[in-house]
Write a protein that holds these residues in place. Structure first.
Motif, PDB file in Angstrom:
ATOM      1  N   SER A  86       0.817  -1.266   0.066  1.00  0.00           N
ATOM      2  CA  SER A  86       0.001  -0.009  -0.060  1.00  0.00           C
ATOM      3  C   SER A  86       0.835   1.245   0.160  1.00  0.00           C
ATOM      4  O   SER A  86       0.379   2.077  -0.531  1.00  0.00           O
ATOM      5  N   LYS A  92       0.748   2.681  -6.231  1.00  0.00           N
ATOM      6  CA  LYS A  92      -0.462   3.875  -6.371  1.00  0.00           C
ATOM      7  C   LYS A  92      -0.792   3.680  -7.756  1.00  0.00           C
ATOM      8  O   LYS A  92      -0.002   3.954  -8.741  1.00  0.00           O
ATOM      9  N   PRO A  93      -2.077   3.780  -8.068  1.00  0.00           N
ATOM     10  CA  PRO A  93      -3.277   3.493  -7.276  1.00  0.00           C
ATOM     11  C   PRO A  93      -3.097   2.050  -6.502  1.00  0.00           C
ATOM     12  O   PRO A  93      -2.635   1.407  -7.066  1.00  0.00           O
ATOM     13  N   MET A  94      -3.574   1.947  -5.494  1.00  0.00           N
ATOM     14  CA  MET A  94      -3.459   0.682  -4.681  1.00  0.00           C
ATOM     15  C   MET A  94      -4.316  -0.369  -5.514  1.00  0.00           C
ATOM     16  O   MET A  94      -5.474  -0.232  -5.639  1.00  0.00           O
TER      17      MET A  94
END
Length: 95
Positions: free
Chosen positions: A65, A69-71
């Motif tokens: 996490s 990005k994005p997760m």
């Protein structure tokens, strides 16, 4: 489980290689939008096992996490192969 690395499957001996695993997952996501890293399996496909402590899976989740990005969607499963524990970290995403 197929014991062979590919464009979407990577083996790591242990979670000491977590940073390298996240880099590999990033590449897999960028190319194929999914990927799996197994901890506790050597590059040649032999099972060496992975010690799984109370914080192991949360440490893996946190590292993913913080760095992707994005997760992506992630799944972390502890499995037993040949009486040895391994960790399967799967990710998928479209962005």
């Amino acid at each position: 489980m197929e014991k062979k690395e590919s464009e979407i499957v990577e083996f790591k001996k242990s979670t000491t290689q977590l940073k390298e695993a996240v880099i590999s997952l990033c590449a897999m996501l960028n190319k194929s939008k999914k990927g799996v890293v197994y901890f506790g399996i050597k590059d040649d496909g032999s099972i060496c096992g992975q010690k799984v402590g109370k914080k192991t899976t949360s440490d893996i989740s946190r590292e993913v996490s913080l760095n992707l990005k994005p997760m992506p969607d992630i799944s972390i499963n502890v499995e037993s192969i040949d009486d040895k524990e391994i960790i399967k970290l799967g990710v998928s995403g479209s962005d």
